[in-house]
Scaffold this active site. Structure first.
Site, PDB file in Angstrom:
ATOM      1  N   ARG A   1     -69.860   5.764  26.167  1.00 38.93           N
ATOM      2  CA  ARG A   1     -68.809   6.182  25.399  1.00 38.93           C
ATOM      3  C   ARG A   1     -69.214   7.750  25.530  1.00 38.93           C
ATOM      4  NH1 ARG A   1     -67.412   4.963  19.118  1.00 38.93           N
ATOM      5  NH2 ARG A   1     -66.495   3.313  20.320  1.00 38.93           N
TER       6      ARG A   1
ATOM      7  N   HIS B   1     -59.523   2.913  25.330  1.00 39.92           N
ATOM      8  CA  HIS B   1     -60.570   2.203  24.379  1.00 39.92           C
ATOM      9  C   HIS B   1     -60.466   0.677  24.789  1.00 39.92           C
ATOM     10  CE1 HIS B   1     -63.382   1.351  21.779  1.00 39.92           C
ATOM     11  NE2 HIS B   1     -63.093   1.636  20.541  1.00 39.92           N
TER      12      HIS B   1
ATOM     13  N   GLN C   1     -61.588  -2.327  22.627  1.00 33.58           N
ATOM     14  CA  GLN C   1     -60.973  -2.594  21.369  1.00 33.58           C
ATOM     15  C   GLN C   1     -59.772  -3.499  21.652  1.00 33.58           C
ATOM     16  OE1 GLN C   1     -61.954  -1.261  17.984  1.00 33.58           O
ATOM     17  NE2 GLN C   1     -60.363  -2.906  17.446  1.00 33.58           N
TER      18      GLN C   1
ATOM     19  N   ASP D   1     -53.897   4.253  14.181  1.00 34.05           N
ATOM     20  CA  ASP D   1     -55.241   4.705  14.462  1.00 34.05           C
ATOM     21  C   ASP D   1     -55.456   6.259  13.666  1.00 34.05           C
ATOM     22  OD1 ASP D   1     -57.683   5.188  15.459  1.00 34.05           O
ATOM     23  OD2 ASP D   1     -57.339   5.827  17.414  1.00 34.05           O
TER      24      ASP D   1
ATOM     25  N   CYS E   1     -58.331  -0.192  14.476  1.00 34.19           N
ATOM     26  CA  CYS E   1     -59.660  -0.168  15.368  1.00 34.19           C
ATOM     27  C   CYS E   1     -60.961   0.181  14.245  1.00 34.19           C
ATOM     28  CB  CYS E   1     -59.621   0.647  16.457  1.00 34.19           C
ATOM     29  SG  CYS E   1     -59.572   2.304  16.152  1.00 34.19           S
TER      30      CYS E   1
ATOM     31  N   ARG F   1     -64.928  -7.788  18.237  1.00 34.31           N
ATOM     32  CA  ARG F   1     -65.712  -7.041  19.022  1.00 34.31           C
ATOM     33  C   ARG F   1     -66.721  -7.768  19.503  1.00 34.31           C
ATOM     34  NH1 ARG F   1     -64.614  -1.532  18.884  1.00 34.31           N
ATOM     35  NH2 ARG F   1     -65.599  -1.591  21.017  1.00 34.31           N
TER      36      ARG F   1
HETATM   37  N1   CP Z   1     -63.543   1.006  16.752  1.00 36.85           N
HETATM   38  C1   CP Z   1     -64.519   1.172  17.170  1.00 36.85           C
HETATM   39  O1   CP Z   1     -64.548   1.690  18.435  1.00 36.85           O
HETATM   40  O2   CP Z   1     -65.428   1.515  16.227  1.00 36.85           O
HETATM   41  P1   CP Z   1     -66.834   2.403  16.375  1.00 36.85           P
HETATM   42  O3   CP Z   1     -66.404   3.763  16.698  1.00 36.85           O
HETATM   43  O4   CP Z   1     -67.569   2.167  15.166  1.00 36.85           O
HETATM   44  O5   CP Z   1     -67.479   1.893  17.716  1.00 36.85           O
END
Ligand code: CP
Length: 301
Positions: A104, A131, A134, A218, A258, A286
């Site tokens: 990430r 992403h 997600q 979001d 998300c 997830r």
């Molecule tokens: N939705 C999501 O990716 O959550 P985090 O940032 O907690 O990993």
């Protein structure tokens, strides 16, 4: 066999994506029955998070563990990456030691550099552009709660950023109609939209959600955009998902976010507790969708 990466949803065929969603649902059932397979026994994954995470990190670490493997969390602050060791060198070294990398970061190009230099699969755990993990959980959740997503109407409200871009890719891969409502200057990339025949910008949030089977939003300020928060709150205020807007969707519309959510900003607090909210199920999914992805990329199925 050439290694596979998962940097965007376009790295898989529609058939592969659907198989991932179905495997995720199966892994969820097996986990709940206490009969999860040990399909990743002896495998190790490394997780590099240049931005904060709760869901993605825990899903990866718990998922590896549940399937018999193990995971190592590598904070850039505690590794040589934080002292300037090049990404490509790090990727080459880790490829000698572990089986899969999950990364990430604020720059999609950095994750591409990891993938180009690594000889093992690299998973995008979220960048400024996409992403995709997600979306696997979101589609799994919609299909679990409402049935097949193909042919449905989906609305995305808010920032044309990484989640919106991922929904544009998902519309193409799963064959649903996507309507996006964003303030001017915050729309998704026009070229990306143009490549996806079934995604379109509309003028107002009401137009986007009218008859929608799925309504998604979001946060208005993503990680790294905190300094713009006040300006963004003013611009995005008409795009808040509240019960009035949810009522404009289809009779059994589903709401997804998300998470983490900013209550009172992009979503009214009542919506997160509304029976039409699937965000909590999606957060749990997830875990299972990332396990399915790990099995797929490690070729154990
Ligand atoms: N939705 C999501 O990716 O959550 P985090 O940032 O907690 O990993």
């Amino acid at each position: 066999m050439a290694k596979r990466d998962f940097l965007t949803l376009l790295d898989c065929s529609p058939q592969e994506l659907q198989a991932l969603v179905e495997r995720a649902a199966q892994l969820k059932r097996l986990h709940r029955a206490g009969t999860a397979p040990r399909s990743l026994a002896g495998r190790t994954g490394a997780l590099i998070m240049q931005l904060k995470s709760t869901r993605t990190r825990v899903a990866f670490e718990a998922g590896m563990h549940q399937l018999g493997g193990s995971a190592i969390f590598l904070s850039p602050a505690d590794t040589q990456l934080g002292r300037g060791e090049p990404i490509a060198d790090t990727a080459r070294v880790l490829s000698e030691m572990v089986d899969v990398l999950m990364v990430r970061g604020p720059s999609h190009q950095d994750v591409r550099t990891f993938a180009e230099a690594a000889t093992i699969p690299v998973i995008n755990a979220m960048t400024d552009l996409y992403h995709p993990c997600q979306l696997l959980a979101d589609i799994q959740t919609f299909e679990e709660l409402r049935g097949p997503i193909a042919g449905r109407r989906v609305a995305f409200l808010g920032d044309g950023y990484n989640m919106c871009n991922s929904y544009i890719n998902a519309a193409r891969q799963w064959g649903f109609a996507l309507r996006i409502a964003s303030p001017s200057d915050y729309e998704p990339d026009a070229a990306m939209l143009a490549q996806t025949g079934n995604a379109a910008l509309v003028e107002t949030p009401r137009e986007a959600v009218a008859g929608a089977d799925l309504i998604v939003t979001d946060v208005w300020s993503s990680m790294g955009q905190e300094e713009e928060a006040a300006q963004r709150r003013a611009r995005f205020a008409p795009y808040q998902v509240n019960e009035t807007l949810l009522d404009q969707g289809a009779a059994n519309t589903l709401f997804l976010h998300c998470l983490p959510a900013h209550r009172g900003e992009e979503v009214d607090h009542r919506v997160l507790d509304d029976p039409r909210c699937g965000a909590w199920v999606a957060a749990g999914n997830r875990l299972h969708s990332q396990k399915a992805l790990l099995e797929f990329l490690l070729g154990v199925l």
